[in-house]
Scaffold this motif. Structure first.
Motif, PDB file in Angstrom:
ATOM      1  N   LEU A   1      -9.073   5.196 -11.388  1.00  0.00           N
ATOM      2  CA  LEU A   1      -9.064   6.308 -10.453  1.00  0.00           C
ATOM      3  C   LEU A   1      -7.725   6.142 -10.295  1.00  0.00           C
ATOM      4  CD1 LEU A   1     -12.118   4.489  -7.878  1.00  0.00           C
ATOM      5  CD2 LEU A   1     -11.832   6.083  -9.135  1.00  0.00           C
TER       6      LEU A   1
ATOM      7  N   THR B   1      -5.074   1.462  -6.006  1.00  0.00           N
ATOM      8  CA  THR B   1      -5.297   3.088  -5.993  1.00  0.00           C
ATOM      9  C   THR B   1      -3.925   3.576  -6.338  1.00  0.00           C
ATOM     10  OG1 THR B   1      -6.963   3.253  -6.634  1.00  0.00           O
ATOM     11  CG2 THR B   1      -5.808   5.675  -6.819  1.00  0.00           C
ATOM     12  N   MET B   2      -1.866   2.894  -6.372  1.00  0.00           N
ATOM     13  CA  MET B   2      -1.279   3.111  -6.018  1.00  0.00           C
ATOM     14  C   MET B   2      -0.609   4.590  -7.460  1.00  0.00           C
ATOM     15  SD  MET B   2       0.556   0.501  -4.046  1.00  0.00           S
ATOM     16  CE  MET B   2       0.564  -0.982  -5.297  1.00  0.00           C
ATOM     17  N   PRO B   3       0.575   4.908  -7.460  1.00  0.00           N
ATOM     18  CA  PRO B   3       1.295   6.023  -8.048  1.00  0.00           C
ATOM     19  C   PRO B   3       2.164   4.889  -8.486  1.00  0.00           C
ATOM     20  CG  PRO B   3       1.967   6.338  -6.100  1.00  0.00           C
ATOM     21  CD  PRO B   3       0.940   5.704  -5.762  1.00  0.00           C
TER      22      PRO B   3
ATOM     23  N   PHE C   1      -3.571  -3.315 -10.322  1.00  0.00           N
ATOM     24  CA  PHE C   1      -3.999  -4.261 -11.754  1.00  0.00           C
ATOM     25  C   PHE C   1      -3.044  -4.459 -12.266  1.00  0.00           C
ATOM     26  CE2 PHE C   1      -8.107  -1.034 -10.673  1.00  0.00           C
ATOM     27  CZ  PHE C   1      -8.730  -1.742 -10.882  1.00  0.00           C
TER      28      PHE C   1
ATOM     29  N   ASP D   1      -3.060  -3.392  -2.733  1.00  0.00           N
ATOM     30  CA  ASP D   1      -3.922  -1.896  -2.903  1.00  0.00           C
ATOM     31  C   ASP D   1      -3.975  -1.877  -4.204  1.00  0.00           C
ATOM     32  OD1 ASP D   1      -5.712   0.211  -2.637  1.00  0.00           O
ATOM     33  OD2 ASP D   1      -3.201   2.057  -2.069  1.00  0.00           O
TER      34      ASP D   1
ATOM     35  N   GLU E   1      -5.178   8.904   2.274  1.00  0.00           N
ATOM     36  CA  GLU E   1      -6.174   7.255   1.855  1.00  0.00           C
ATOM     37  C   GLU E   1      -7.738   7.349   2.603  1.00  0.00           C
ATOM     38  OE1 GLU E   1      -4.651   5.117   1.702  1.00  0.00           O
ATOM     39  OE2 GLU E   1      -6.156   3.224   2.192  1.00  0.00           O
TER      40      GLU E   1
ATOM     41  N   ASP F   1      -0.869  11.814   4.950  1.00  0.00           N
ATOM     42  CA  ASP F   1      -0.683  10.158   4.608  1.00  0.00           C
ATOM     43  C   ASP F   1      -2.804   9.738   4.719  1.00  0.00           C
ATOM     44  OD1 ASP F   1       0.582   7.294   3.538  1.00  0.00           O
ATOM     45  OD2 ASP F   1      -0.361   7.111   5.662  1.00  0.00           O
TER      46      ASP F   1
ATOM     47  N   ALA G   1     -13.924  -3.361 -11.262  1.00  0.00           N
ATOM     48  CA  ALA G   1     -12.953  -3.814 -10.214  1.00  0.00           C
ATOM     49  C   ALA G   1     -12.379  -5.632  -9.377  1.00  0.00           C
ATOM     50  CB  ALA G   1     -12.329  -2.702  -9.369  1.00  0.00           C
TER      51      ALA G   1
ATOM     52  N   VAL H   1      -4.552   8.719  -7.732  1.00  0.00           N
ATOM     53  CA  VAL H   1      -4.304   8.952  -7.120  1.00  0.00           C
ATOM     54  C   VAL H   1      -3.990  10.997  -6.693  1.00  0.00           C
ATOM     55  CG1 VAL H   1      -1.989   9.279  -5.007  1.00  0.00           C
ATOM     56  CG2 VAL H   1      -1.903   6.534  -6.268  1.00  0.00           C
TER      57      VAL H   1
ATOM     58  N   ASN I   1      -8.790   8.873  -1.034  1.00  0.00           N
ATOM     59  CA  ASN I   1      -8.932   8.031  -1.933  1.00  0.00           C
ATOM     60  C   ASN I   1     -10.234   6.938  -1.722  1.00  0.00           C
ATOM     61  OD1 ASN I   1      -8.067   5.619  -3.661  1.00  0.00           O
ATOM     62  ND2 ASN I   1      -6.970   4.882  -1.835  1.00  0.00           N
ATOM     63  N   ILE I   2     -10.742   6.803  -0.250  1.00  0.00           N
ATOM     64  CA  ILE I   2     -11.971   5.828   0.215  1.00  0.00           C
ATOM     65  C   ILE I   2     -13.400   6.713  -0.247  1.00  0.00           C
ATOM     66  CG2 ILE I   2     -13.372   5.556   1.735  1.00  0.00           C
ATOM     67  CD1 ILE I   2     -10.446   4.775   3.477  1.00  0.00           C
TER      68      ILE I   2
ATOM     69  N   PHE J   1     -17.147   1.696 -17.176  1.00  0.00           N
ATOM     70  CA  PHE J   1     -15.345   1.217 -15.780  1.00  0.00           C
ATOM     71  C   PHE J   1     -14.504   2.338 -15.329  1.00  0.00           C
ATOM     72  CE2 PHE J   1     -11.221   0.184 -14.406  1.00  0.00           C
ATOM     73  CZ  PHE J   1     -11.035  -0.044 -13.026  1.00  0.00           C
TER      74      PHE J   1
ATOM     75  N   LYS K   1     -11.973  -0.890   1.237  1.00  0.00           N
ATOM     76  CA  LYS K   1     -11.117  -0.203   2.334  1.00  0.00           C
ATOM     77  C   LYS K   1     -12.678   0.818   2.369  1.00  0.00           C
ATOM     78  CE  LYS K   1      -6.897   0.843   0.906  1.00  0.00           C
ATOM     79  NZ  LYS K   1      -5.425   1.136   0.455  1.00  0.00           N
TER      80      LYS K   1
ATOM     81  N   ALA L   1     -10.027   0.892  -1.900  1.00  0.00           N
ATOM     82  CA  ALA L   1     -10.576   1.490  -2.000  1.00  0.00           C
ATOM     83  C   ALA L   1     -11.878   1.491  -3.247  1.00  0.00           C
ATOM     84  CB  ALA L   1     -10.843   2.972  -1.588  1.00  0.00           C
ATOM     85  N   ASP L   2     -11.286   0.776  -3.957  1.00  0.00           N
ATOM     86  CA  ASP L   2     -11.782   0.774  -5.884  1.00  0.00           C
ATOM     87  C   ASP L   2     -12.864   0.067  -5.888  1.00  0.00           C
ATOM     88  OD1 ASP L   2     -12.864   0.741  -8.519  1.00  0.00           O
ATOM     89  OD2 ASP L   2     -10.897   0.416  -9.422  1.00  0.00           O
TER      90      ASP L   2
ATOM     91  N   GLY M   1     -12.929   6.571  -3.756  1.00  0.00           N
ATOM     92  CA  GLY M   1     -13.951   5.506  -4.675  1.00  0.00           C
ATOM     93  C   GLY M   1     -15.182   5.165  -4.488  1.00  0.00           C
TER      94      GLY M   1
ATOM     95  N   ASP N   1       0.963  -1.234  -0.216  1.00  0.00           N
ATOM     96  CA  ASP N   1      -0.011   0.497   0.124  1.00  0.00           C
ATOM     97  C   ASP N   1       0.952   1.393   0.541  1.00  0.00           C
ATOM     98  OD1 ASP N   1      -2.177   1.776   0.793  1.00  0.00           O
ATOM     99  OD2 ASP N   1      -3.391   0.451   0.998  1.00  0.00           O
ATOM    100  N   ASP N   2       0.351   1.878  -0.606  1.00  0.00           N
ATOM    101  CA  ASP N   2       1.236   3.122  -0.829  1.00  0.00           C
ATOM    102  C   ASP N   2       1.011   4.277   0.374  1.00  0.00           C
ATOM    103  OD1 ASP N   2      -1.189   3.357  -1.862  1.00  0.00           O
ATOM    104  OD2 ASP N   2      -0.545   5.457  -2.233  1.00  0.00           O
ATOM    105  N   SER N   3       0.160   4.222   1.269  1.00  0.00           N
ATOM    106  CA  SER N   3       0.066   4.628   2.382  1.00  0.00           C
ATOM    107  C   SER N   3       0.291   4.240   3.812  1.00  0.00           C
ATOM    108  CB  SER N   3      -1.785   5.222   2.933  1.00  0.00           C
ATOM    109  OG  SER N   3      -1.595   5.507   3.926  1.00  0.00           O
ATOM    110  N   LYS N   4       1.147   4.910   4.090  1.00  0.00           N
ATOM    111  CA  LYS N   4       1.969   4.329   5.694  1.00  0.00           C
ATOM    112  C   LYS N   4       0.731   3.727   6.320  1.00  0.00           C
ATOM    113  CE  LYS N   4       5.202   6.005   8.726  1.00  0.00           C
ATOM    114  NZ  LYS N   4       5.335   7.610   9.323  1.00  0.00           N
ATOM    115  N   SER N   5       0.107   4.753   7.051  1.00  0.00           N
ATOM    116  CA  SER N   5      -1.008   4.573   7.475  1.00  0.00           C
ATOM    117  C   SER N   5      -2.085   3.403   7.362  1.00  0.00           C
ATOM    118  CB  SER N   5      -2.405   5.976   8.229  1.00  0.00           C
ATOM    119  OG  SER N   5      -2.801   5.889   6.727  1.00  0.00           O
ATOM    120  N   SER N   6      -1.727   3.200   5.877  1.00  0.00           N
ATOM    121  CA  SER N   6      -2.590   2.045   6.115  1.00  0.00           C
ATOM    122  C   SER N   6      -2.365   0.815   5.938  1.00  0.00           C
ATOM    123  CB  SER N   6      -3.677   2.177   4.186  1.00  0.00           C
ATOM    124  OG  SER N   6      -4.609   2.981   3.970  1.00  0.00           O
TER     125      SER N   6
END
Lengths: 134, 207
Positions: free
Chosen positions: B39, A67-69, A74, A65, B16, B12, A100, B41, B19-20, B36, A115, A94-95, B23, A18-23
Motif C-alpha cells: 500500500l 503506510t507513510m511516504p 516496515f 504507522d 487518513e 490531512d 502485514a 500513500v 488511507n483507512i 500481499f 485504524k 490501516a494495513d 487498507g 504517523d505522517d497524519s497530524k490528525s492521527s
C-alpha cells in the motif's frame, strides 16, 4: 491484538510516529487518557524523523504507522532491528492484511492495532505497560 | 491544487480517511489473490476536466492494453470510481482466477470476474469513506468501460461524461501493488464539486 509475552516494563517515554497530524493528535489524546501525565510524549511525522529520535534519546515505547511516504513502518522496524534499538513497538495501521500483521510481528513489533484507533483496543495492548484499566 | 478546495487540516483528515478505506480494500484484494498488497500513500488533489483528460493520456503512456471498470456512487458523497487494470494486472487476474483466454466464448465470464473484483474494491473503498465521514452514499451497478483493449484505441473512456464538466473536483488516486505478481491495480475516485461543502463539513467535525 497483542504479541507480547514479556514482563511489564516501566514506561517513561512514548514516541508516536504517523505522517497524519490528525492521527498523531488522536493517538496522543488516547495515550494521555491511558498512561497519564508522568510519561514524556514525543512525535515524528515520518520514518526518518522517528529513527533520528530513537537514535538520539531513550524511548520506551513506539506507536508506529505503516503506510507513510518515504521510509514506511516496515522499513523503520527493519532499521531498528539492524541498529539494535530496543524500544518496544506497537503498530497502529490501516494495513490490516494478515500478512502485514505477520511481517511486523516477525520484525519485532509487540502489538498491532487497526485504524481507526479506539480506546479499548489501545488499552488492551497497553495493559502490560501499565495503562489504567478504566 | 488541492489547497484550492481544502485546508491543510482538512486534507490531512481526508488523507487518513482514504488511507483507512484503502487498507480495507487492499485486504480484500490480498485475500482474493492469497498474497500481499503493498500500500502506498494515496494521492489526493483537486482537478479540472482538462486534468482528467491528462490522466487518460498518462494511462495511454503507462499501459499498452487496458481494462477499465467504472461505478457511480450517489448521495451526500457522490461521484465516480474507476478500477484500472493494465496488461500485467489483467494477466495476474487471469492466472489467479483461472481465466482461459483460449476459450473464445469465455469473454463474458472474464468480464464478470473483472466486474466482481472491481466492484469489491470500489464498494469497499467508497462505503468505508462514507461510513468514516458519516456521509450517506450508495453505489450503482458497475460497468466495463474497456476490456483488455489497446490504450491507443479510441473507443474507451475514463470518466467520459465528466470530462466536459466545469470547475474543480476532487480526485483520489490509489495504487495497489500486488507483490507476488509485481503488478499495479489503480483505483481512481472523483467526487462531484457539489459534494465538496458537505465533505468539508464532515472533515471539520473530525479536526
Amino acid at each position: 491484538m497483542s504479541f507480547s509475552k514479556y514482563p511489564t516494563p516501566m514506561i517513561s517515554s512514548i514516541l508516536v510516529v504517523d505522517d497524519s497530524k490528525s492521527s498523531r493528535k488522536v493517538n496522543l489524546a488516547l495515550l494521555h487518557e491511558l498512561m497519564g501525565d508522568s510519561v514524556t510524549y514525543l512525535e515524528a511525522s515520518g520514518g526518518e524523523e522517528a529513527l533520528a529520535t530513537l537514535t538520539s534519546q531513550t524511548v520506551d515505547l513506539v506507536l508506529l504507522d505503516l503506510t507513510m511516504p518515504g521510509m514506511n513502518g516496515f522499513d523503520v522496524l527493519a532499521e531498528m532491528r539492524r541498529l539494535g534499538l530496543s524500544s518496544r513497538v506497537i503498530v497502529v495501521s490501516a494495513d490490516i492484511q494478515r500478512v502485514a500483521k505477520e511481517r511486523v510481528a516477525a520484525l519485532g513489533a509487540v502489538g498491532f492495532i487497526e485504524k481507526p484507533i479506539r480506546l479499548e483496543p489501545l488499552r488492551a495492548v497497553l495493559a502490560p505497560f501499565g495503562a489504567n484499566h478504566g | 491544487m488541492a489547497e484550492e478546495l481544502f485546508t491543510e487540516d482538512e486534507r490531512d483528515v481526508l488523507g487518513e480517511t482514504v488511507n483507512i478505506a484503502m487498507g480495507k480494500a487492499g485486504a480484500a484484494l490480498a485475500e482474493a489473490f492469497e498474497g500481499f498488497v503493498n500500500l502506498r500513500v494515496p494521492e489526493i488533489r483537486a482537478v479540472s476536466a482538462a486534468d482528467l483528460r491528462a490522466t487518460r493520456t498518462r494511462l495511454e503512456k503507462t499501459y499498452e492494453r487496458i481494462s477499465v471498470l467504472e461505478q457511480e456512487f450517489f448521495g451526500e458523497l457522490a461521484g465516480r470510481i474507476a478500477v484500472v487494470y493494465g496488461p500485467a494486472s489483467y494477466a495476474a487476474l487471469r492466472q489467479v482466477l483461472g481465466f482461459d483466454d483460449r476459450d473464445g466464448d469465455g469473454q463474458r465470464q472474464r468480464e464478470e470476474l473483472l466486474l466482481e473484483l472491481g466492484n469489491a474494491l470500489a464498494s469497499t473503498c467508497v462505503n468505508e469513506i462514507g461510513t468514516l465521514l458519516e456521509m450517506r452514499t450508495g453505489l450503482r451497478a458497475p460497468r466495463v468501460m474497456a476490456f483488455d483493449i489497446p490504450t491507443t484505441a479510441q473507443d474507451w473512456h475514463l470518466f467520459a461524461d465528466i470530462e466536459m464538466a466545469s470547475g474543480q473536483m476532487l480526485l483520489i488516486d490509489i495504487i495497489f501493488h500486488l507483490e507476488a505478481h509485481d503488478v499495479p491495480f489503480e483505483l481512481m475516485i472523483t467526487v462531484q464539486p457539489n459534494c465538496v461543502p458537505a465533505l468539508k463539513q464532515a472533515l471539520n467535525k473530525r479536526l
